[in-house]
Scaffold this motif. Structure first.
Motif, PDB file in Angstrom:
ATOM      1  N   ASP A  13       1.354   1.677   2.629  1.00 45.39           N
ATOM      2  CA  ASP A  13       1.215   0.300   3.105  1.00 45.39           C
ATOM      3  C   ASP A  13      -0.174   0.016   3.682  1.00 45.39           C
ATOM      4  N   TYR A  51       7.080   0.813  11.760  1.00 47.87           N
ATOM      5  CA  TYR A  51       8.084   0.445  10.767  1.00 47.87           C
ATOM      6  C   TYR A  51       9.442   0.257  11.415  1.00 47.87           C
ATOM      7  N   GLN A  55      10.369  -1.329   6.473  1.00 52.09           N
ATOM      8  CA  GLN A  55       9.502  -2.503   6.527  1.00 52.09           C
ATOM      9  C   GLN A  55       8.405  -2.313   7.573  1.00 52.09           C
ATOM     10  N   ASN A  77       3.171  -8.072  11.684  1.00 49.37           N
ATOM     11  CA  ASN A  77       3.261  -8.607  10.339  1.00 49.37           C
ATOM     12  C   ASN A  77       3.543 -10.116  10.427  1.00 49.37           C
TER      13      ASN A  77
END
Length: 180
Positions: A13, A51, A55, A77
């Motif tokens: 990521d 995370y 996600q 995010n």
């Protein structure tokens, strides 16, 4: 508890972290990513992604000395902002480091600033998470930032040590009492 992973260019990521970084901080407050990665080779410097299950929810960049953790960058995010992940990241950092003073810089409150509402919201967020105004500012590249701390006994000496880890000795760290 959120899962924490070290940020490196090989992190699956990594581009999400880069995007978060660029979206969350104005260009004049960003250090080059290669420089941030390079500094993580130093003891006490950490670049982590957080995370929730699989996600990615946020990132944090810190320097740590014997008594102090300085948060240079914290971002969540944008797709899932306002779901408490910034608080979860900070609270996890505080839990994992119970005897450390945690400090960070924010833009000063200025009702005439273009982003005055954002500045006020940011201050409320950090206050909600246990940070207090120290009464000091740092001057950095012709900009001033208020210094916030989780401690009632802010240590200028420890703060300067933590910030100094981000330079190679050519950067002068100027910390002054805040003018009222």
């Amino acid at each position: 508890m959120l899962q924490k992973k070290r940020v490196t260019p090989t992190l699956p990521d990594y581009q999400s972290v880069v995007k978060m970084y660029h979206e969350a901080f104005p260009a004049n407050e960003q250090l080059p990513l290669w420089y941030l990665q390079f500094l993580t080779l130093r003891k006490g410097i950490s670049f982590s992604a957080y995370y929730d299950d699989d996600q990615i929810v946020g990132m944090i960049y810190t320097t740590k000395t014997q008594n102090t953790i300085f948060v240079l960058y914290l971002a969540t995010n944008a797709r899932i902002r306002s779901r408490g992940y910034g608080t979860k990241i900070l609270q996890q950092l505080i839990r994992e480091n119970p005897n450390q003073e945690i400090v960070l810089n924010i833009e000063p409150q200025d009702v005439s600033a273009d982003n005055a509402d954002q500045r006020a919201k940011r201050l409320r967020f950090y206050q909600k998470n246990g940070f207090k105004q120290t009464g000091y500012v740092i001057e950095d590249s012709n900009q001033e930032f208020d210094i916030l701390s989780t401690s009632n006994h802010f240590s200028i000496v420890d703060y300067k040590r933590a910030v100094k880890k981000l330079s190679f000795g050519f950067q002068k760290v100027t910390v002054n009492p805040k003018e009222n």
